[in-house]
Scaffold this motif. Sequence first.
Motif, PDB file in Angstrom:
ATOM      1  N   PRO A 177       0.873  -1.070   0.138  1.00  0.00           N
ATOM      2  CA  PRO A 177      -0.053  -0.072   0.077  1.00  0.00           C
ATOM      3  C   PRO A 177       0.824   1.129  -0.132  1.00  0.00           C
ATOM      4  CG  PRO A 177      -0.981  -1.570   1.506  1.00  0.00           C
ATOM      5  CD  PRO A 177       0.398  -2.202   1.090  1.00  0.00           C
ATOM      6  N   SER A 178       1.882   1.241   0.619  1.00  0.00           N
ATOM      7  CA  SER A 178       2.703   2.519   0.656  1.00  0.00           C
ATOM      8  C   SER A 178       3.433   2.913  -0.471  1.00  0.00           C
ATOM      9  CB  SER A 178       3.846   2.279   1.701  1.00  0.00           C
ATOM     10  OG  SER A 178       4.968   1.260   1.371  1.00  0.00           O
ATOM     11  N   LEU A 179       3.366   1.987  -1.544  1.00  0.00           N
ATOM     12  CA  LEU A 179       3.802   2.335  -2.911  1.00  0.00           C
ATOM     13  C   LEU A 179       2.783   3.420  -3.771  1.00  0.00           C
ATOM     14  CD1 LEU A 179       5.320  -1.062  -4.145  1.00  0.00           C
ATOM     15  CD2 LEU A 179       6.701   0.594  -3.161  1.00  0.00           C
ATOM     16  N   LEU A 180       1.835   3.742  -3.249  1.00  0.00           N
ATOM     17  CA  LEU A 180       1.090   4.694  -3.468  1.00  0.00           C
ATOM     18  C   LEU A 180       1.458   6.196  -3.317  1.00  0.00           C
ATOM     19  CD1 LEU A 180      -2.648   3.281  -2.825  1.00  0.00           C
ATOM     20  CD2 LEU A 180      -1.180   3.569  -4.907  1.00  0.00           C
ATOM     21  N   ILE A 181       2.633   6.269  -2.321  1.00  0.00           N
ATOM     22  CA  ILE A 181       3.178   7.417  -2.118  1.00  0.00           C
ATOM     23  C   ILE A 181       3.517   8.322  -3.074  1.00  0.00           C
ATOM     24  CG2 ILE A 181       4.814   8.969  -0.782  1.00  0.00           C
ATOM     25  CD1 ILE A 181       4.265   6.518   1.497  1.00  0.00           C
ATOM     26  N   ALA A 272      10.210  11.641  -9.528  1.00  0.00           N
ATOM     27  CA  ALA A 272       9.357  10.432  -9.264  1.00  0.00           C
ATOM     28  C   ALA A 272       9.950   8.966  -9.385  1.00  0.00           C
ATOM     29  CB  ALA A 272       8.138  10.523 -10.156  1.00  0.00           C
ATOM     30  N   TYR A 273      10.721   8.863 -10.686  1.00  0.00           N
ATOM     31  CA  TYR A 273      11.626   7.654 -10.715  1.00  0.00           C
ATOM     32  C   TYR A 273      12.311   7.301  -9.695  1.00  0.00           C
ATOM     33  CZ  TYR A 273      10.300   7.185 -15.858  1.00  0.00           C
ATOM     34  OH  TYR A 273       9.559   6.953 -16.929  1.00  0.00           O
ATOM     35  N   ALA A 274      13.246   8.331  -9.364  1.00  0.00           N
ATOM     36  CA  ALA A 274      14.421   8.272  -8.261  1.00  0.00           C
ATOM     37  C   ALA A 274      13.562   8.137  -6.810  1.00  0.00           C
ATOM     38  CB  ALA A 274      15.147   9.393  -8.035  1.00  0.00           C
ATOM     39  N   GLY A 275      12.493   8.714  -6.571  1.00  0.00           N
ATOM     40  CA  GLY A 275      11.946   8.557  -5.378  1.00  0.00           C
ATOM     41  C   GLY A 275      11.143   7.218  -5.209  1.00  0.00           C
ATOM     42  N   GLY A 276      10.462   6.883  -6.211  1.00  0.00           N
ATOM     43  CA  GLY A 276       9.746   5.410  -6.320  1.00  0.00           C
ATOM     44  C   GLY A 276      10.851   4.349  -6.302  1.00  0.00           C
ATOM     45  N   LEU A 277      11.810   4.446  -6.974  1.00  0.00           N
ATOM     46  CA  LEU A 277      12.927   3.111  -7.061  1.00  0.00           C
ATOM     47  C   LEU A 277      13.309   3.263  -5.793  1.00  0.00           C
ATOM     48  CD1 LEU A 277      14.201   0.993  -8.288  1.00  0.00           C
ATOM     49  CD2 LEU A 277      15.940   2.589  -9.173  1.00  0.00           C
ATOM     50  N   LEU A 281      13.266  -0.063  -3.216  1.00  0.00           N
ATOM     51  CA  LEU A 281      14.465  -0.675  -2.743  1.00  0.00           C
ATOM     52  C   LEU A 281      14.362  -0.953  -1.336  1.00  0.00           C
ATOM     53  CD1 LEU A 281      16.990   0.617  -5.314  1.00  0.00           C
ATOM     54  CD2 LEU A 281      16.087  -1.789  -5.154  1.00  0.00           C
ATOM     55  N   LEU A 282      14.076   0.030  -0.581  1.00  0.00           N
ATOM     56  CA  LEU A 282      14.014   0.101   0.834  1.00  0.00           C
ATOM     57  C   LEU A 282      12.946  -0.964   1.452  1.00  0.00           C
ATOM     58  CD1 LEU A 282      14.123   3.873   1.744  1.00  0.00           C
ATOM     59  CD2 LEU A 282      15.795   2.274   2.076  1.00  0.00           C
ATOM     60  N   LEU A 283      11.779  -1.124   0.774  1.00  0.00           N
ATOM     61  CA  LEU A 283      11.020  -2.119   1.038  1.00  0.00           C
ATOM     62  C   LEU A 283      11.354  -3.535   0.844  1.00  0.00           C
ATOM     63  CD1 LEU A 283       7.522  -0.727  -0.289  1.00  0.00           C
ATOM     64  CD2 LEU A 283       8.245  -0.709   2.147  1.00  0.00           C
ATOM     65  N   PHE A 284      12.217  -3.591  -0.214  1.00  0.00           N
ATOM     66  CA  PHE A 284      12.765  -4.850  -0.489  1.00  0.00           C
ATOM     67  C   PHE A 284      13.994  -5.221   0.368  1.00  0.00           C
ATOM     68  CE2 PHE A 284      16.617  -6.890  -2.884  1.00  0.00           C
ATOM     69  CZ  PHE A 284      15.909  -8.112  -3.093  1.00  0.00           C
ATOM     70  N   ARG A 285      14.688  -4.296   0.799  1.00  0.00           N
ATOM     71  CA  ARG A 285      15.683  -4.544   1.993  1.00  0.00           C
ATOM     72  C   ARG A 285      14.884  -4.896   3.129  1.00  0.00           C
ATOM     73  NH1 ARG A 285      20.444  -0.112   3.872  1.00  0.00           N
ATOM     74  NH2 ARG A 285      21.628  -1.306   5.123  1.00  0.00           N
ATOM     75  N   ILE A 289       8.684  -6.969   0.071  1.00  0.00           N
ATOM     76  CA  ILE A 289       8.415  -7.106  -0.991  1.00  0.00           C
ATOM     77  C   ILE A 289       9.467  -7.699  -1.673  1.00  0.00           C
ATOM     78  CG2 ILE A 289       6.813  -5.139  -1.360  1.00  0.00           C
ATOM     79  CD1 ILE A 289       9.171  -3.669  -3.033  1.00  0.00           C
ATOM     80  N   ASP A 290       9.346  -8.584  -2.869  1.00  0.00           N
ATOM     81  CA  ASP A 290      10.290  -9.471  -3.351  1.00  0.00           C
ATOM     82  C   ASP A 290      11.142  -8.434  -4.527  1.00  0.00           C
ATOM     83  OD1 ASP A 290       8.715  -9.553  -5.373  1.00  0.00           O
ATOM     84  OD2 ASP A 290       7.842 -11.548  -4.599  1.00  0.00           O
ATOM     85  N   LEU A 291      12.124  -9.016  -5.157  1.00  0.00           N
ATOM     86  CA  LEU A 291      12.729  -8.430  -6.086  1.00  0.00           C
ATOM     87  C   LEU A 291      11.747  -8.171  -7.445  1.00  0.00           C
ATOM     88  CD1 LEU A 291      15.307  -6.899  -7.055  1.00  0.00           C
ATOM     89  CD2 LEU A 291      16.294  -9.028  -7.742  1.00  0.00           C
TER      90      LEU A 291
END
Length: 589
Positions: A177-181, A272-277, A281-285, A289-291
Amino acid sequence: MSSISLPAEFTLHRKNSYNRATTLKWIVSHARPYWWIVIMIVIGAIGNAALAAYVPVLTGDAFNSMIESPPDTSVLLPLALIIGISQVIRGVLQLGRNFGAELMAQRMERDIRDELYLSLLGKSMTFHNLQPVGDTMARSTNDVREVNFMFNPGVNLVVGSFMFIIMLFFAAPRYHPSLLITPTIFTIIYFIGLARYLKSLAPITDEVRATFGDMNTHLSESLDGVEIMKGAAQEGAEVDRFVSNARKVRDAFVRQGDLEGRYIAMLLLGTAYAGGLVHALLLFRAGTIDLGAVVAYFGLLRLLEFPTFTSTWAYSQISSGLSSARRILELINRETHLDQNAVGRATEMRGEVEFRGVSFAYPYPEGDAVIQDVSFKIKQGQTVAIVGQTGAGKTSLARLINRTYDVTSGQVLIDGVDVREWNLAALRSQISIIEQDIFLFSRSLSDNIAFGKPGATKEEIISASIASQAHDFILDFDQTYGTVVGERGVTLSGGQRQRIALARAFLTDPRILVLDDSTSAIDSATEDKIQRAIANAARGRTTFIITHRLSQIRWADLIIVFRKGKIAAIGTHDELMKTSEAYSRIFRE
C-alpha cells in the motif's frame, strides 16, 4: 409570385441547436451528438492503459521465476504468449480510440464550420461592414481547424494519459500500500503545475490566435487593394507592414514555446523515478516485497512517461483550441440588430412605396444623420429618378427599402405596410437592387444570371440576357453561357458586368427595381439599347433610378432631388428645371 418559401436571412435552418452560453458549454453541445464515439474513446483508453500496466506486472512475475533456485523457465513461454496477445488486443483498442477521436474531431470541425457559415450568412450588413474579411477567414479556416486539433490529438492524448495515471493507482497497491506515496505526490504536483501552466498559457494562445487574425486581415486587404497599391508604388511599405504583423505572430509563438519549455513535468518525472525506486528498494531491503515487485513497480512508474510527454504539448493544443473556440463563438454570438420577422407578411407586392418622416444614421461610426425627415409617396408602377450630389444620401435611401439597414426614425412602407412588418425573405425576394460596384461570383455566366432564381431554365436565362443587351457579347465567348468569369467578374468589362447584373434582375422579375448608378460604365453605343431595356423592365413595376445621366432622368415619372440628406425638390424634369436651382445646378456642373 403566389407564395414565398425562401429561407429567412437570420434563422437559416440548422440540423442541430447548440448551447452558446459559454465556450465550454458550446463545445460540449457539439460533442453530445457523438456520445457513442466518446464511449469508444474512453473504453479504448481504459483498455489501452490497463494492458500497458499488465506488462510490467507479468515482467515482475517472470523475474521472480528466474531468480528462484533452480530457475523455473516453464513459465516464460506462457507469459510471453500472454504479453504478446495482450499487446495485440491493446493495439486494437488503441486503434479504436485513435479512430474514434479522429472521427469525432472531423465531424465536429464540419459541424462548427457549417454553424459558423450559416451564422455569417445570417448577419446584417452592419456586422459585415465592421468585421474585417481577413479576420473572418482566419476564424473560419485556421481557428476551426485548431478546434479539430483540440480533440485529436489534444483531448485524445489527455484522456489516454489520464488513464495511465489511474492504472498506476490500481496496480501499485498489489505489492504494498505504501507504494502509492510516489504516484500520489506526483499526481498532486503534476496537476497543480498543470493548472498554473494552463493559466499562464491561455492569454498567450489567445494572443497567438489574435495576431494571426490581424496578419490575415492585412493580407486580405492587400490582395483586395493590390491594384491601388501598385498604382501608388507602395509595395515596399505594404511588405514592411506584413513583415511587422508576421513578426508579432512569430513572437507570440516564441512566447508560447518558451512557456512550454519551462514546464516542470520532465523534472517531476525524473524525481518520481528516483523517489519511487528508492522507496521500493527500501521495502525490498526490509523484506516487505520481493525483487520481482521492485522490477514490476518501476515498470509501472514508467507509465507516467506518457502523461508527462503528452502534457508538454497536448494541453497546449487544448489551450489553442479553446482560444480558437472562443473566437469562433464570439463571432457567432455577435449581435445583429435587424429582426427578420419570420412570421411577418409574405404576400406578393404591388410596389407602392412611401417614406414617412424617415431619418437614418449609420450605426458606426456614429455621427450626424445621413437622411433627415424624408417623406414622399410613390405609386405602383411609377419610375422615380433620385438625383443629387455625391454624399447626399441617395444610396442610403435605397438600402432602407429592402432593409439592408433599418430606419433610425420614421417609417418605410410598401403597399401601406411597414417594411419591418414584412417577412424579410419575402421582402427582399421581391426587391432587386443593382449597384454600381457589381459583384459576380467565380462561376459560369449562366449561374451568375440565375443566382436569384436557381431553377431557371436556359430559355429564361437567354431571354433575360437579351432584355439586358448581354446576349450578343456572351455568344462571343467560346463557351458562351458556360464561360466561367474570374473572381468578382474581373475578366469582364465594367459594362459587361452591369449588363449581367441587369439580366440577373430581369430574371427574378422583382416588383421593385432599384438601379443605383448601374449604367455608369456603359458606353454611349450601348446606352440607347440599355435605356430601352430598362424602360421595358420598368413596365408594371416600381423603379428607382439613382443616376446623373440626363437621358435616364428625363423619362422618369417623378424626380426627387436630394441635398445633404434632405429632399431639396420633387417633381418632373420640366417642372424642376424651372423651379429648382439645386436641380438645374446638377446639369450645369
